[in-house]
Design a protein around this motif. Structure first.
Motif, PDB file in Angstrom:
ATOM      1  N   MET A 280      29.607 -12.841 -12.287  1.00  0.00           N
ATOM      2  CA  MET A 280      30.002 -11.643 -13.031  1.00  0.00           C
ATOM      3  C   MET A 280      31.281 -11.050 -12.465  1.00  0.00           C
ATOM      4  O   MET A 280      31.527 -11.111 -11.267  1.00  0.00           O
ATOM      5  CB  MET A 280      28.866 -10.605 -12.972  1.00  0.00           C
ATOM      6  N   ASN A 281      32.082 -10.474 -13.345  1.00  0.00           N
ATOM      7  CA  ASN A 281      33.327  -9.842 -12.932  1.00  0.00           C
ATOM      8  C   ASN A 281      33.087  -8.737 -11.900  1.00  0.00           C
ATOM      9  O   ASN A 281      32.007  -8.156 -11.832  1.00  0.00           O
ATOM     10  CB  ASN A 281      34.068  -9.277 -14.148  1.00  0.00           C
ATOM     11  N   HIS A 282      34.105  -8.456 -11.119  1.00  0.00           N
ATOM     12  CA  HIS A 282      33.998  -7.531  -9.989  1.00  0.00           C
ATOM     13  C   HIS A 282      33.582  -6.129 -10.430  1.00  0.00           C
ATOM     14  O   HIS A 282      32.764  -5.476  -9.775  1.00  0.00           O
ATOM     15  CB  HIS A 282      35.346  -7.472  -9.263  1.00  0.00           C
ATOM     16  N   SER A 283      34.113  -5.657 -11.548  1.00  0.00           N
ATOM     17  CA  SER A 283      33.840  -4.288 -11.994  1.00  0.00           C
ATOM     18  C   SER A 283      32.381  -4.102 -12.371  1.00  0.00           C
ATOM     19  O   SER A 283      31.726  -3.146 -11.931  1.00  0.00           O
ATOM     20  CB  SER A 283      34.746  -3.930 -13.180  1.00  0.00           C
TER      21      SER A 283
ATOM     22  N   LEU B 152      21.049 -15.917 -14.960  1.00  0.00           N
ATOM     23  CA  LEU B 152      20.813 -15.093 -13.783  1.00  0.00           C
ATOM     24  C   LEU B 152      22.130 -14.889 -13.031  1.00  0.00           C
ATOM     25  O   LEU B 152      22.843 -15.861 -12.734  1.00  0.00           O
ATOM     26  CB  LEU B 152      19.799 -15.782 -12.871  1.00  0.00           C
ATOM     27  N   VAL B 153      22.466 -13.635 -12.710  1.00  0.00           N
ATOM     28  CA  VAL B 153      23.703 -13.332 -11.979  1.00  0.00           C
ATOM     29  C   VAL B 153      23.492 -13.629 -10.493  1.00  0.00           C
ATOM     30  O   VAL B 153      22.731 -12.943  -9.804  1.00  0.00           O
ATOM     31  CB  VAL B 153      24.111 -11.857 -12.165  1.00  0.00           C
ATOM     32  N   THR B 154      24.170 -14.670 -10.012  1.00  0.00           N
ATOM     33  CA  THR B 154      24.031 -15.074  -8.613  1.00  0.00           C
ATOM     34  C   THR B 154      25.348 -15.024  -7.850  1.00  0.00           C
ATOM     35  O   THR B 154      25.368 -15.245  -6.645  1.00  0.00           O
ATOM     36  CB  THR B 154      23.482 -16.511  -8.503  1.00  0.00           C
ATOM     37  N   ASP B 155      26.449 -14.728  -8.548  1.00  0.00           N
ATOM     38  CA  ASP B 155      27.757 -14.822  -7.909  1.00  0.00           C
ATOM     39  C   ASP B 155      28.709 -13.808  -8.542  1.00  0.00           C
ATOM     40  O   ASP B 155      28.392 -13.187  -9.559  1.00  0.00           O
ATOM     41  CB  ASP B 155      28.315 -16.235  -8.067  1.00  0.00           C
ATOM     42  N   GLU B 156      29.876 -13.661  -7.915  1.00  0.00           N
ATOM     43  CA  GLU B 156      30.887 -12.704  -8.370  1.00  0.00           C
ATOM     44  C   GLU B 156      32.138 -13.442  -8.809  1.00  0.00           C
ATOM     45  O   GLU B 156      32.493 -14.484  -8.256  1.00  0.00           O
ATOM     46  CB  GLU B 156      31.219 -11.717  -7.250  1.00  0.00           C
ATOM     47  N   LEU B 157      32.813 -12.885  -9.822  1.00  0.00           N
ATOM     48  CA  LEU B 157      34.072 -13.408 -10.345  1.00  0.00           C
ATOM     49  C   LEU B 157      35.162 -12.382 -10.045  1.00  0.00           C
ATOM     50  O   LEU B 157      35.466 -11.525 -10.874  1.00  0.00           O
ATOM     51  CB  LEU B 157      33.951 -13.656 -11.852  1.00  0.00           C
ATOM     52  N   PRO B 158      35.764 -12.428  -8.848  1.00  0.00           N
ATOM     53  CA  PRO B 158      36.678 -11.362  -8.412  1.00  0.00           C
ATOM     54  C   PRO B 158      37.869 -11.153  -9.338  1.00  0.00           C
ATOM     55  O   PRO B 158      38.328 -10.030  -9.531  1.00  0.00           O
ATOM     56  CB  PRO B 158      37.133 -11.825  -7.022  1.00  0.00           C
ATOM     57  N   GLU B 159      38.372 -12.244  -9.919  1.00  0.00           N
ATOM     58  CA  GLU B 159      39.584 -12.119 -10.742  1.00  0.00           C
ATOM     59  C   GLU B 159      39.289 -11.772 -12.195  1.00  0.00           C
ATOM     60  O   GLU B 159      40.209 -11.567 -12.993  1.00  0.00           O
ATOM     61  CB  GLU B 159      40.368 -13.441 -10.694  1.00  0.00           C
TER      62      GLU B 159
END
Length: 288
Positions: A122-125, A149-156
């Motif tokens: 998922m995006n950082h915000s 399932l949200v397991t990670d972050e998408l910083p960009e």
């Protein structure tokens, strides 16, 4: 679990400590959000709409499962309006891409993630310092809808953006497009329908320093507190999805957990464990 077109959710098992009866908007004129359901957000909406104290008590009693006639209040389940992120069922939009990670080493530190689930970053915000770690999403593209399932972050990523696991992307859009419009909303975690929340302690946990993670929560959680000497103390959450404290002691603990809809449950007699591979079963679950 991995699903294609999402079907109607089965009735959830009712836990004694968090039972909330279902009420339809047709039977009870308390649907302040006009979304066809009576839930925690209607309490906040009623207050904002200027409802009287008597009207607020009626809708609160329905949402919280209270018996107004007997004034039989369930102290195990309450509501914290300050934690309400959005109405249940809010639809978000953004762009979807794909990548090959997330089952191991994801930023939410939910290892080991079951291969029964499709996973997504998922995006950082929206991820918001792990607030939506472990969220269960209904994701829709031009070819269909799947649960993830949200397991990670998408910083960009921009707000609304998702990075889907490689094998899941073709289920919602042609893989050759690479970047596609998607919509998504938070839905109840299916494994929470017949099991309580559970806990995992971080490597290095002792009575002098504790890192604890809440898992199998029906909805994303926004706050974790522990009770000591009659006082609730909030535990600081790290961006990698562990709550950490040097003050908790040796346990057993009484935890108060609040989700993003302001729903609060209290879980008692949770032991401390120094085994970072052990999953500790709780006793409560959030209402649907």
């Amino acid at each position: 679990m991995k699903k294609l077109i999402v079907s109607a959710a089965a009735a959830a098992v009712i836990f004694a400590a968090s039972a909330v009866p279902a009420f339809s908007a047709e039977k009870i004129p308390m649907d302040y959000c006009s979304d066809g359901r009576i839930d925690a957000f209607d309490i906040a909406a009623a207050r904002k709409a200027g409802a009287s104290a008597e009207e607020l008590k009626v809708v609160s009693d329905f949402v919280l499962g209270r018996n107004s006639a007997a004034d039989d209040y369930d102290t195990e389940y309450t509501l914290d309006e300050s934690c309400i992120l959005e109405p249940k069922g809010t639809v978000h939009t953004g762009e979807g891409t794909f990548y090959g990670g997330g089952y191991e080493g994801g930023h939410a530190m939910l290892d080991p993630v079951s291969r029964d689930y499709w996973i997504v970053a998922m995006n950082h915000s929206d991820y918001n310092s792990a607030q939506l770690a472990g969220a269960y999403l209904e994701v829709t593209g031009e070819l269909g809808t799947i649960n993830m399932l949200v397991t990670d972050e998408l910083p960009e990523g921009k707000k609304g953006d998702l990075d889907l696991y490689t094998d899941a992307f073709p289920l919602i859009a042609p893989v050759e497009k690479g970047r596609v419009p998607v919509s998504w909303k938070i839905v109840p975690l299916d494994s929470a329908g017949n099991a309580p929340v559970c806990y995992k302690y971080k490597e290095g946990t002792t009575q002098f320093w504790c890192g604890v993670q809440v898992r199998n929560h029906r909805y994303p959680i926004t706050r974790l507190e522990y009770l000591k000497d009659g006082v609730w103390t909030e535990i600081e959450r790290r961006p990698y999805n562990y709550f950490e404290s040097r003050e908790m002691g040796s346990g057993p603990f009484t935890f108060r957990i609040t989700d993003i809809y302001g729903q609060v449950v209290i879980d008692r007699d949770i032991p401390l464990s120094t085994d970072d591979t052990e999953i500790i079963q709780g006793h409560v679950q959030f209402p649907e």
